[in-house]
Design a protein around this motif. Structure first.
Motif, short mmCIF file in Angstrom:
data_model
loop_
_atom_site.label_atom_id
_atom_site.label_comp_id
_atom_site.label_asym_id
_atom_site.label_seq_id
_atom_site.Cartn_x
_atom_site.Cartn_y
_atom_site.Cartn_z
N ASP A 175 57.81 -7.59 -27.26
CA ASP A 175 59.03 -8.39 -27.13
C ASP A 175 58.81 -9.71 -26.41
O ASP A 175 59.72 -10.53 -26.31
N LYS A 176 57.62 -9.93 -25.88
CA LYS A 176 57.24 -11.23 -25.33
C LYS A 176 55.72 -11.33 -25.42
O LYS A 176 55.04 -10.36 -25.80
N VAL A 177 55.19 -12.48 -25.11
CA VAL A 177 53.75 -12.69 -25.31
C VAL A 177 52.99 -12.09 -24.14
O VAL A 177 52.70 -12.75 -23.14
N VAL B 136 58.88 -16.21 -32.07
CA VAL B 136 58.78 -17.67 -32.13
C VAL B 136 60.01 -18.31 -31.50
O VAL B 136 59.88 -19.25 -30.69
N GLU B 137 61.17 -17.82 -31.84
CA GLU B 137 62.40 -18.39 -31.27
C GLU B 137 62.49 -18.10 -29.78
O GLU B 137 63.02 -18.92 -29.02
N GLY B 138 61.99 -16.94 -29.36
CA GLY B 138 62.00 -16.63 -27.93
C GLY B 138 61.15 -17.59 -27.13
O GLY B 138 61.51 -17.99 -26.01
N VAL B 139 60.00 -17.95 -27.67
CA VAL B 139 59.12 -18.91 -27.00
C VAL B 139 59.64 -20.33 -27.18
O VAL B 139 59.54 -21.17 -26.28
N ARG C 4 53.50 -18.89 -22.25
CA ARG C 4 54.18 -18.24 -21.11
C ARG C 4 54.05 -19.14 -19.88
O ARG C 4 53.20 -18.93 -19.02
N PRO C 5 54.89 -20.16 -19.76
CA PRO C 5 54.79 -21.09 -18.63
C PRO C 5 54.98 -20.42 -17.27
O PRO C 5 54.63 -21.02 -16.24
#
Length: 444
Positions: free
Chosen positions: A171-173, A187-190, A239-240
């Motif tokens: 669900d996330k990178v 893609v939209e989440g990032v 992932r900043p």
């Protein structure tokens, strides 16, 4: 048809692709599987499968694939295995899941050796194949990377509880692999703009909104300093919230854990210890070799400087009983340890490895071990000392006092066998192999 085992014993790492996409459940299965086969035919090259396994094995062909899918189909889906008879080794599967479950097409590819993908051309073909699949079978996330490094990264849970991982998926990178397919939701989440500006060898937007991201031209050199820096730059860009140095140091630690360690085992135990590392996951193997290099078992203490006199009424009958015990062990284990019937030093090492691999002392009841296995092992071990070192039995009424005279020492094989069978670690600390070699040194 013989199949090579891509998970078999070898120091080689594997390239692993995990892919779970959607397909049109209303279409015929053959039509939906055809794009999978077209891309495989066009791009697999050296690792193209030559065996199809459904309920039985067949030579690879489209017709064999259709037959295998039909014969394995049930109400939930169908699946086949694809393999090779020659190097490079391949363990590949295709599974289709049908309603009422969500319609899924799962592809698993495990190719050994990873070094095959040190060639840019081989990697380009692999990328082309996965791109074609990702366009036809949309995925939330898919990746290809070193199997050993994936294990160290914690795939697929990444430190989460298994239930949470199954519920949330990728669900996330959590990780950036050599090859990644990020589905539209990720893609939209990032952020699509951020995703497409990732510093990487290849970043490509696919027609269905997914993004194909490849960190560097080749997969095999993932553990190099340059590759780790590139992997880190891509990950912290996506992932900043992550710290560059922290991520890079973690990746360097993984590279160090996978760096080859030269085996230099204790000579007496080298025939045994050399077999153990291949029983561990790729990610653990080098650490285990280092541990085994440092392993020093206690010197055998199961001996006397002079024999105790025999205290049995009929020594010949007692020795015959020892033979019966040893023959019982051989009868029980001859299929699992074929060399046992030879009664040689090598058969002792075979037994050491078998009992360790099976974790025998901790899997079976103490009653069985103490009343059957340990006495039979003691008799077998003593018999090898007699046959191979010219030893002589000195029977005693108490089994653990029974002795074999070899050279200037008297050995206690039943006592050794009891200590040996106390735990998995005891199998190494009190190995049959070491006991024989120590007795051999004192033969004259």
């Amino acid at each position: 048809m013989k199949m090579l085992d891509a998970h078999g014993s070898s120091v080689d790492d594997n390239l692993l692709l995990s892919f779970e996409g959607a397909f049109d459940q209303m279409a015929e299965v053959e039509r939906e599987v055809e794009p999978f086969l077209q891309a495989l035919d066009a791009c697999a090259g050296q690792w193209m499968p030559d065996i199809v396994r459904g309920k039985r094995r067949r030579k690879f062909s489209r017709e064999a694939v259709w037959e295998a899918l039909k014969e394995r189909r049930d109400e939930n889906g169908t699946s086949i295995g694809l393999y090779r008879a020659h190097s490079p080794e391949l363990d590949m599967s295709l599974r289709l899941g049908f309603p009422p479950l969500a319609p899924k097409l799962r592809i698993w590819i495990d190719v050994k050796p990873l070094s095959l993908f040190g060639e840019a051309g081989e990697c380009r073909r692999f990328i082309d194949m996965v791109r074609a699949w990702a366009i036809h079978y949309p995925v939330p996330y898919a990746s290809a990377h070193s199997m050993a490094d994936r294990e160290l990264a914690g795939f697929p849970h990444f430190g989460r509880e298994a239930e949470v991982s199954r519920r949330d998926g990728f669900d996330k990178v959590y990780e950036v692999c050599w090859l990644n397919i990020f589905g539209p939701r990720l893609v939209e989440g990032v952020g699509r703009e951020r995703m497409l500006s990732t510093p990487a060898h290849l970043v490509e937007e696919l027609p269905n909104g997914s993004v194909l991201l490849v960190v560097r031209p080749t997969a095999a050199d993932f553990a190099s300093e340059e590759a780790r820096a590139e992997q880190t730059r891509a990950h912290v860009h996506l992932r900043p919230d992550l710290d560059f140095d922290t991520v890079l140091n973690s990746l360097r630690e993984r590279s160090a854990a996978l760096a080859p360690v030269e085996p230099h085992f204790l000579p007496d135990l080298a025939p045994l210890l050399s077999r153990l590392p291949d029983e561990f996951a790729n990610s653990e193997r080098q650490r285990r070799i280092a541990e085994l290099n440092a392993f020093r078992p206690p010197a055998p203490e199961e001996w006397l400087p002079a024999a105790l006199p025999s205290d049995v009424e009929n020594a010949e009958r007692t020795r015959s009983h020892y033979d019966d015990l040893a023959e019982g062990l051989m009868a029980a284990l001859h299929t699992k340890v074929p060399g046992i019937t030879e009664e040689t030093p090598e058969s002792l090492t075979d037994l050491d490895f078998y009992f360790w691999r099976e974790n025998f002392p901790e899997r079976y009841t103490r009653e069985l071990i103490d009343s059957h296995t340990a006495p039979a092992l003691g008799a077998y071990l003593g018999g090898v000392l007699v046959r191979r070192l010219g030893g002589t039995w000195v029977p005693r009424s108490k089994l653990e006092e029974s002795q074999v005279c070899v050279g200037n020492r008297v050995w206690l094989p039943f006592l050794r066998a009891r200590r040996y069978m106390q735990s998995r670690q005891a199998l190494l600390d009190y190995s049959l192999t070491q006991f024989f070699r120590e007795a051999e040194r004192h033969r004259s």
